[in-house]
Design an enzyme around this catalytic site. Structure first.
Site, PDB file in Angstrom:
ATOM      1  N   LYS A   1       9.474 -18.526 -11.547  1.00  0.00           N
ATOM      2  CA  LYS A   1       9.970 -19.846 -11.145  1.00  0.00           C
ATOM      3  C   LYS A   1      10.863 -20.445 -12.228  1.00  0.00           C
ATOM      4  O   LYS A   1      11.993 -20.879 -11.984  1.00  0.00           O
ATOM      5  CB  LYS A   1       8.799 -20.778 -10.849  1.00  0.00           C
TER       6      LYS A   1
ATOM      7  N   ARG B   1       4.122 -27.214 -12.248  1.00  0.00           N
ATOM      8  CA  ARG B   1       3.983 -26.093 -11.322  1.00  0.00           C
ATOM      9  C   ARG B   1       3.733 -24.793 -12.089  1.00  0.00           C
ATOM     10  O   ARG B   1       4.270 -24.587 -13.178  1.00  0.00           O
ATOM     11  CB  ARG B   1       5.247 -25.914 -10.472  1.00  0.00           C
TER      12      ARG B   1
ATOM     13  N   GLY C   1       1.054 -19.554  -3.657  1.00  0.00           N
ATOM     14  CA  GLY C   1      -0.108 -20.376  -3.346  1.00  0.00           C
ATOM     15  C   GLY C   1      -1.369 -20.012  -4.085  1.00  0.00           C
ATOM     16  O   GLY C   1      -2.414 -20.628  -3.867  1.00  0.00           O
TER      17      GLY C   1
ATOM     18  N   MET D   1      -1.965 -20.120  -7.419  1.00  0.00           N
ATOM     19  CA  MET D   1      -2.267 -20.963  -8.577  1.00  0.00           C
ATOM     20  C   MET D   1      -1.925 -22.411  -8.257  1.00  0.00           C
ATOM     21  O   MET D   1      -1.566 -22.729  -7.130  1.00  0.00           O
ATOM     22  CB  MET D   1      -1.531 -20.438  -9.811  1.00  0.00           C
TER      23      MET D   1
ATOM     24  N   ARG E   1      13.958 -17.391  -5.527  1.00  0.00           N
ATOM     25  CA  ARG E   1      13.404 -16.114  -5.954  1.00  0.00           C
ATOM     26  C   ARG E   1      13.855 -15.075  -4.944  1.00  0.00           C
ATOM     27  O   ARG E   1      14.243 -15.412  -3.819  1.00  0.00           O
ATOM     28  CB  ARG E   1      11.877 -16.160  -6.018  1.00  0.00           C
TER      29      ARG E   1
ATOM     30  N   HIS F   1       2.190 -20.646   4.396  1.00  0.00           N
ATOM     31  CA  HIS F   1       1.365 -19.819   3.513  1.00  0.00           C
ATOM     32  C   HIS F   1       0.966 -18.515   4.201  1.00  0.00           C
ATOM     33  O   HIS F   1       1.080 -17.428   3.629  1.00  0.00           O
ATOM     34  CB  HIS F   1       0.116 -20.601   3.093  1.00  0.00           C
TER      35      HIS F   1
ATOM     36  N   GLU G   1      -8.259  22.653  -9.827  1.00  0.00           N
ATOM     37  CA  GLU G   1      -9.067  21.580  -9.263  1.00  0.00           C
ATOM     38  C   GLU G   1     -10.368  21.366 -10.023  1.00  0.00           C
ATOM     39  O   GLU G   1     -11.234  20.593  -9.589  1.00  0.00           O
ATOM     40  CB  GLU G   1      -9.361  21.866  -7.785  1.00  0.00           C
TER      41      GLU G   1
ATOM     42  N   SER H   1      -1.111  24.958  -8.250  1.00  0.00           N
ATOM     43  CA  SER H   1      -1.092  23.843  -7.301  1.00  0.00           C
ATOM     44  C   SER H   1      -2.315  22.986  -7.602  1.00  0.00           C
ATOM     45  O   SER H   1      -3.446  23.480  -7.569  1.00  0.00           O
ATOM     46  CB  SER H   1      -1.139  24.346  -5.859  1.00  0.00           C
TER      47      SER H   1
ATOM     48  N   ASN I   1      -7.804  16.217  -5.055  1.00  0.00           N
ATOM     49  CA  ASN I   1      -9.022  15.673  -4.439  1.00  0.00           C
ATOM     50  C   ASN I   1     -10.252  16.136  -5.212  1.00  0.00           C
ATOM     51  O   ASN I   1     -11.066  15.332  -5.681  1.00  0.00           O
ATOM     52  CB  ASN I   1      -9.139  16.129  -2.980  1.00  0.00           C
TER      53      ASN I   1
ATOM     54  N   CYS J   1      -1.206  19.468  -4.067  1.00  0.00           N
ATOM     55  CA  CYS J   1      -1.470  19.539  -2.628  1.00  0.00           C
ATOM     56  C   CYS J   1      -2.639  18.658  -2.213  1.00  0.00           C
ATOM     57  O   CYS J   1      -3.082  18.712  -1.080  1.00  0.00           O
ATOM     58  CB  CYS J   1      -1.720  20.972  -2.186  1.00  0.00           C
TER      59      CYS J   1
ATOM     60  N   TYR K   1       6.981  20.274  -6.976  1.00  0.00           N
ATOM     61  CA  TYR K   1       6.890  19.795  -5.598  1.00  0.00           C
ATOM     62  C   TYR K   1       5.611  19.005  -5.386  1.00  0.00           C
ATOM     63  O   TYR K   1       4.658  19.097  -6.165  1.00  0.00           O
ATOM     64  CB  TYR K   1       6.953  20.968  -4.601  1.00  0.00           C
TER      65      TYR K   1
END
Length: 891
Positions: free
Chosen positions: A22, A91, A100, A102, A335, A451, A755, A774, A778, A842, A862
């Site tokens: 701001k 402000r 909104g 703060m 902004r 808002h 992995e 690769s 997970n 992957c 990749y």
């Protein structure tokens, strides 16, 4: 000596980290010569110092009041003087927009004496008392902690007693009485009087804004938007200008383009005889900004001209707050505006075409997350029926859920897995938790700048605002539609944020126009064409290849249509389900080598057929085939159920099924307490003779059958180089056998999935046997954290996110400090041992925008992801090539 306070003339938009968004933009507008009320900015450094020590920094007050003195000299008035007082606003303003979240306090400087001076100077007693009641209310809630509902009840009671529809119908005497009521509330609830000293008001308001940085709603918003907690907020102190001085005054919010669609032109809301918070709060219904052209054509033309200056200067959609004080236009804020994903792509494409930004800039201004939302389904227009409500299409998309009427209930129901729609007369910052939990937001009041609209657009939530043909009753927990339909809490409704309509019941979904375009290239609307241009540019600049995780020819073909450059992961375990499960059972229960070989021989042609379709769909592109990975118990019947059936047969005096007896014996023999860390992956191939050979033979027999197949063999769950060496020897043996049998030399790279932490930490040794890595992120995340994904996400992740232990799930966005460090180590040590080692990922992170930036930075070749995430990965790989920092920031 540290400097904490800056005037507008010494700042600019490149100082947002110090002056907040701001303050930096107010300074920028001042430098552009736009009409900005004068003021000064307290830096984020001052806020951080206050939050660290609990005390304001030394000399801060001295600096503040020195700049205030300059402001008073310029205005020719002093703060709160009895006759014609100078009033100021205080402000918040963080580096990144937090609409909104703060605090703000307006009209500082009014007290029991100066309110009369303001009335005399302005010629309006009503205006003076209206401004004073606003100050007392804001100060009471923001600084003194009085519940906002206490003031709302007092206002509502007064309006009901006077039969006034809104606060505009309250007289000066009514408002003066309300001020005394408010002051009594403060004494009763805060235990102290409203301060009459303007200097005390200013000092305490500044500190209250500092404290609001750590308010719960602000912290929640930062977690949602991934904004760091240690930035702090700046505070802007500015001379008040008044939109509540009568019919020739007002306040509004304008966008230089439509933030929902991206269409050029001046869009927004205007509220005559009002201060700015009236517009965004939705407590009064604003008029479209176009109405200002009729009410005050001179101010409208000036606003339009200023908006054009700002858009060309910022080279982007600008969000503007303004006030008209008795015919004089003042610019209060600008902004770069939040926008929907559709608007983001449309605006970026148009600005590139207009020559205002480069194609690189246009790509930087869109995001993979936004593209993913554009690919979400929309409502099937042939099955929608008659709407029960119409409103402002504030944030597009389609969402279905049960109507709920407060934030707490939205959070409670969402925690149980129920999809909900938050319905409010208007939202406030305190509704943020419910907005986060809901699929969509519906409000009875407000427009595109309210808002609810601004926050929903920022979060990508479906939102319809200002549905004036519904009556929301929060107490009774229902709303009544335009046709009299009563929607009680728990009733399922469907919200179309693109069209601004609401339907009773669930509405079927259909593919979005963007999805249709990406998959077929047909029926492209302007947004889809803009997406296509962004993707084409991303493809021209990205370094990372994008492959797909696909197990069937159909998935492979779809991935290729979406632009995949190969298959990075084909999970062969999915090929052993259904009718083939019996053959796997035969292999497991085989008591002799002959029986086992018979089962493997039966599986071979089926596997060959599987790989034929995949390799044909990706002909000429790499297809990485992972050997069987999961524990074999997943292919066997449930141990308990099997034992019960056998026991029941014996109890009935009969003979149990011989096959089931053999199965139970095998299940008992193979039973593991923690099968995911047991006999699976490479361990299967080393323990069960012939399994690796059967799969590899099926692959290579297909590769020599014609076309241009590029199969790669990936060995899963390797933790030691010795495991990979033995598996590789088996693979090479089969390659040589097939080559000799067919007379066709066979080339099939052999690599491994990284992995396990040990694999990453010994990558230099493993690379001696692997032609590619690769990363299976997970499992690497599970084994690094000690998390079981299937359990922890439901058990305690929500608590960890709430407590700030995790900023986001490490299964969604890669944990750079832990898992990411293992990836970096493995890449560096692997390539040191084998220069040119190909590396990819992957896991699910291969389609996560934030993670893709890390993979680019760490030097992977990749990423591989689900077919539907391929366009997202293409886009983000291009954006990563532009930034080159390994960090994505689409805020």
């Amino acid at each position: 000596m540290v400097r904490y306070v800056y005037d507008f003339q010494s700042g600019g938009r490149d100082m947002a980290g110090l002056l907040g968004g701001k303050g930096a933009n107010l300074a920028e507008m001042s430098r552009l010569g736009l009409p900005v009320p004068p003021g000064f900015i307290i830096s984020t450094e001052a806020c951080r110092a206050f939050l660290t020590t609990g005390e304001e920094p030394a000399r801060l007050s001295v600096e503040v009041f020195r700049h205030l003195s300059t402001l008073e000299t310029t205005a020719g008035r002093t703060l709160g003087q009895a006759d014609d007082p100078l009033l100021v606003s205080v402000r918040s303003g963080a580096r990144f927009s937090m609409p909104g979240m703060m605090e703000t306090v307006l009209d500082i400087g009014l007290n029991d004496d100066s309110v009369h001076g303001l009335a005399k100077a302005s010629g309006s007693e009503r205006f003076a008392w209206d401004s004073y009641r606003r100050l007392v209310q804001m100060y009471g809630t923001t600084v003194l902690g009085v519940a906002p509902a206490s003031f709302d009840v007092a206002m509502t009671s007064l309006k009901e007693a006077l039969d006034a529809s809104d606060d505009l119908h309250l007289s000066a005497d009514d408002l003066a009485g309300l001020v005394e009521t408010y002051k009594r509330l403060i004494r009763d609830e805060a235990g102290r009087a409203f301060p009459q000293s303007p200097a005390e008001q200013l000092h305490e308001a500044i500190l209250a804004v500092f404290r609001s940085w750590n308010a719960e709603r602000a912290r929640l918003y930062r977690r949602r938007e991934h904004i760091p907690d240690d930035l702090g907020t700046a505070v802007t102190v500015q001379r008040m200008v008044f939109g509540n001085l009568g019919s020739d005054s007002g306040s509004g919010v304008a966008f230089t383009r439509d933030p929902a669609t991206g269409h050029p032109g001046l869009y927004g809301d205007y509220l005559p005889n009002a201060q700015g918070e009236d517009v965004v709060s939705g407590t009064r219904d604003a008029v479209p900004l176009a109405e200002l052209e009729r009410l005050d054509p001179v101010s409208y033309r000036r606003l339009r001209d200023h908006a054009q200056v700002l858009e060309r200067h910022y080279r982007d959609l600008c969000d503007i707050e303004f006030t008209i004080e008795r015919g004089t236009l003042w610019m209060l804020q600008t902004r770069v505006g939040k926008r929907t994903p559709a608007a983001a792509f449309a605006i970026a494409a148009e600005l590139v075409e207009e020559g205002l930004i480069s194609a690189d800039d246009g790509l930087a201004r869109v995001s993979g997350d936004g593209l993913a939302r554009l690919m979400f389904p929309r409502f099937d227009s042939t099955a929608t029926g008659e709407p029960i409500a119409h409103g402002v299409p504030a944030s597009p998309g389609a969402a279905v859920g049960a109507a709920v009427f407060d934030s707490t209930e939205a959070v409670r129901r969402a925690a149980t897995g129920e999809k909900v729609v938050l319905v409010r007369e208007e939202t406030t910052p305190d509704d943020l938790p419910g907005m986060v939990a809901a699929q969509a937001v519906l409000t009875g009041r407000g427009g595109k700048t309210s808002h609810a609209a601004v926050v929903a657009r920022g979060m990508g939530k479906v939102c319809v605002c200002g549905a004036q043909d519904i009556a929301v009753d929060g107490v009774a927990r229902l709303f009544t539609g335009r046709d009299g339909t009563v929607i009680e809490e728990g009733t399922v409704i469907s919200v179309d944020g693109s069209a601004g309509v609401v339907y009773w019941g669930p509405v079927p979904l259909a593919a979005s126009a963007t999805m249709c375009y990406l998959e077929s290239g047909e029926q492209a609307d302007s947004v889809a064409r803009a997406v296509g241009r962004a993707l084409n540019h991303a493809d021209s600049v990205r370094r990372l290849e994008v492959r797909a995780n696909a197990d069937t020819p159909e998935d492979a073909a779809r991935a290729r249509r979406f632009g995949a450059e190969g298959i990075g992961l084909c999970r062969t375990e999915h090929m052993f389900l259904g009718e083939r499960r019996q053959l796997v059972e035969d292999m497991i229960v085989a008591r002799t080598e002959t029986d086992r070989n018979r089962a493997l021989a039966a599986l071979l042609p089926l596997q060959r057929q599987d790989f034929t379709g995949l390799l044909q769909a990706m002909d000429g592109l790499p297809v990485t085939i992972r050997l069987l990975d999961p524990p074999l118990h997943e292919f066997l019947p449930d141990r308990t159920q099997l034992a019960v059936r056998i026991a029941a047969a014996e109890a009935a005096g009969g003979q149990p099924n011989a096959h089931e007896v053999d199965l139970l014996e095998a299940v008992n023999r193979m039973h593991e307490e923690n099968p995911m860390l047991g006999l699976r992956g490479v361990r299967l191939g080393l323990v069960i003779p012939g399994l690796v050979a059967m799969q590899v033979r099926a692959v290579v027999e297909r590769t020599v059958a014609g076309g241009s197949p590029r199969a790669e063999i990936m060995v899963p769950l390797v933790g030691a180089v010795e495991e990979l060496r033995l598996a590789r020897e088996e693979v090479v043996r089969v390659l040589m056998e097939v080559g000799e049998e067919t007379g066709v030399p066979v080339r099939c790279p052999v690599g491994t999935m990284i992995e396990l932490p040990r694999a990453a930490l010994t990558a230099g040794r493993i690379a001696q046997e692997a032609e590619f890595f690769s990363f299976g992120t997970n499992d690497l995340t599970q084994t690094t954290w000690g998390f079981s994904r299937d359990d922890v996400e439901a058990a305690f992740f929500s608590a960890y996110l709430d407590k700030g232990i995790l900023a986001t799930s490490p299964f969604e966005t890669l944990d750079r400090e832990g898992v990411g460090r293992l990836v970096r180590i493995a890449v560096e040590e692997g390539r040191a041992a084998r220069p040119g080692l190909e590396t990819g990922v992957c896991g699910e992170h291969g389609g996560d925008p934030e993670s893709i930036h890390f993979f680019h930075a760490v030097g992977l070749d990749y990423v591989s992801c689900s077919p539907f995430r391929v366009p997202v990965a293409r886009l983000e790989s291009g954006r990563a090539a532009l930034t080159g920092t390994g960090a994505s920031d689409s805020r």
